[in-house]
Design a protein around this motif. Structure first.
Motif, short mmCIF file in Angstrom:
data_model
loop_
_atom_site.label_atom_id
_atom_site.label_comp_id
_atom_site.label_asym_id
_atom_site.label_seq_id
_atom_site.Cartn_x
_atom_site.Cartn_y
_atom_site.Cartn_z
N MET A 1 -50.27 46.47 4.35
CA MET A 1 -50.78 45.48 3.60
C MET A 1 -50.70 44.10 4.56
O MET A 1 -49.80 43.68 5.03
N THR A 2 -51.54 43.01 4.38
CA THR A 2 -51.59 41.74 4.90
C THR A 2 -50.88 40.93 4.15
O THR A 2 -50.52 41.08 2.81
N THR A 3 -50.61 39.69 4.85
CA THR A 3 -50.08 38.60 4.19
C THR A 3 -50.96 37.57 3.90
O THR A 3 -50.60 36.62 3.14
N ASP A 4 -52.38 37.66 3.97
CA ASP A 4 -53.26 36.91 3.82
C ASP A 4 -53.69 37.32 2.46
O ASP A 4 -53.92 38.51 2.02
N ALA A 5 -53.98 36.43 1.63
CA ALA A 5 -54.60 36.42 0.31
C ALA A 5 -56.02 37.12 0.32
O ALA A 5 -56.80 36.67 1.04
N LEU A 6 -56.28 38.15 -0.46
CA LEU A 6 -57.70 38.55 -0.82
C LEU A 6 -58.35 37.67 -1.52
O LEU A 6 -57.79 36.73 -2.19
N PRO A 7 -59.78 37.80 -1.73
CA PRO A 7 -60.55 36.73 -2.41
C PRO A 7 -60.27 37.16 -3.90
O PRO A 7 -61.31 36.98 -4.83
N TYR A 8 -59.17 37.80 -4.54
CA TYR A 8 -59.12 37.91 -5.98
C TYR A 8 -57.79 37.46 -6.45
O TYR A 8 -56.90 36.86 -5.63
N ARG A 9 -57.63 37.25 -7.64
CA ARG A 9 -56.53 36.71 -8.41
C ARG A 9 -56.06 37.28 -9.52
O ARG A 9 -56.94 37.93 -10.21
N LEU A 10 -54.75 37.40 -9.76
CA LEU A 10 -54.18 38.11 -10.95
C LEU A 10 -53.67 36.75 -11.62
O LEU A 10 -52.90 35.98 -11.41
N LEU A 11 -54.32 36.47 -12.87
CA LEU A 11 -53.90 35.25 -13.70
C LEU A 11 -53.19 35.76 -14.81
O LEU A 11 -53.36 36.71 -15.36
N LEU A 12 -51.97 35.01 -15.26
CA LEU A 12 -51.18 35.30 -16.38
C LEU A 12 -51.48 34.06 -17.61
O LEU A 12 -51.34 32.79 -17.03
N SER A 13 -51.37 34.58 -18.70
CA SER A 13 -51.52 33.60 -19.69
C SER A 13 -51.05 34.11 -21.08
O SER A 13 -51.12 35.47 -20.99
N ALA A 14 -50.40 33.37 -22.01
CA ALA A 14 -49.75 34.14 -22.94
C ALA A 14 -50.21 33.46 -24.09
O ALA A 14 -50.82 32.19 -24.50
N CYS A 15 -50.40 34.17 -25.29
CA CYS A 15 -51.06 33.81 -26.70
C CYS A 15 -50.21 33.99 -27.68
O CYS A 15 -49.10 34.91 -27.70
N ALA A 16 -50.24 33.21 -28.87
CA ALA A 16 -49.35 33.23 -29.86
C ALA A 16 -49.34 34.69 -30.78
O ALA A 16 -48.65 35.29 -31.10
N ASP A 17 -50.79 35.42 -30.74
CA ASP A 17 -51.05 36.55 -31.36
C ASP A 17 -51.87 37.22 -30.64
O ASP A 17 -52.85 36.71 -29.76
N GLY A 18 -52.37 38.64 -30.94
CA GLY A 18 -53.22 39.53 -30.51
C GLY A 18 -54.60 39.20 -30.74
O GLY A 18 -55.39 39.40 -29.85
N ALA A 19 -54.66 38.68 -31.76
CA ALA A 19 -56.29 38.45 -32.21
C ALA A 19 -56.60 37.22 -31.24
O ALA A 19 -58.02 37.16 -30.98
N GLY A 20 -55.79 36.18 -31.07
CA GLY A 20 -56.18 35.03 -30.14
C GLY A 20 -56.59 35.58 -28.58
O GLY A 20 -57.44 35.15 -27.98
N ALA A 21 -55.48 36.52 -28.10
CA ALA A 21 -55.61 36.93 -26.91
C ALA A 21 -56.82 37.70 -26.70
O ALA A 21 -57.48 37.76 -25.64
N ALA A 22 -57.18 38.64 -27.76
CA ALA A 22 -58.33 39.43 -27.77
C ALA A 22 -59.55 38.64 -27.70
O ALA A 22 -60.32 39.12 -26.86
N ARG A 23 -59.53 37.68 -28.30
CA ARG A 23 -60.93 36.95 -28.38
C ARG A 23 -61.11 36.13 -26.96
O ARG A 23 -62.14 36.12 -26.44
N ILE A 24 -59.85 35.80 -26.49
CA ILE A 24 -60.28 35.26 -25.02
C ILE A 24 -60.52 36.21 -24.10
O ILE A 24 -61.15 35.87 -23.29
N ALA A 25 -59.73 37.25 -23.89
CA ALA A 25 -60.05 38.37 -23.16
C ALA A 25 -61.44 38.70 -23.15
O ALA A 25 -62.06 38.95 -22.04
#
Length: 109
Positions: A1-25
């Motif tokens: 495994m390299t220590t250099d970042a690949l051209p991808y990101r894992l992003l984290l976000s939280a929503c108050a409810d599953g319906a709002g999260a599903a709409r964003i997703a």
């Protein structure tokens, strides 16, 4: 495994409810800004807001995307998100299954 970042990101976000999260997703994937969004309901957040200790049940979104798509993804998430200050953290990807990374590179297509 390299220590250099690949051209991808894992992003984290939280929503108050599953319906709002599903709409964003759904929107992020449909618009090609994310290859995949995993929704994790049942998250419990503890935080300070406007001087008060808060506790909230939330749905955590794990957003997998190309780094080049981050600026547009950030703009879109901020438009869609109901929070006054939405959580959005971008983590670098340092490695992964080559077949999955190729799929991610294709935008999930």
């Amino acid at each position: 495994m390299t220590t250099d970042a690949l051209p991808y990101r894992l992003l984290l976000s939280a929503c108050a409810d599953g319906a709002g999260a599903a709409r964003i997703a759904d929107t992020l994937v449909e618009e090609g800004l994310a290859a995949c969004v995993t929704l994790l309901p049942g998250a419990r957040s503890v935080y300070r807001w406007q001087g008060q200790l808060e506790r909230a049940d939330e749905c955590l979104l794990l957003i997998k995307a190309r780094a080049d798509d981050y600026p547009a993804l950030e703009r879109r998430l901020l438009e869609l998100h109901p929070y006054a200050v939405p959580e959005l953290l971008a983590l670098p990807v340092l490695g992964g299954n080559p077949a999955y990374l190729a799929w991610l590179e294709s935008g999930g297509g």
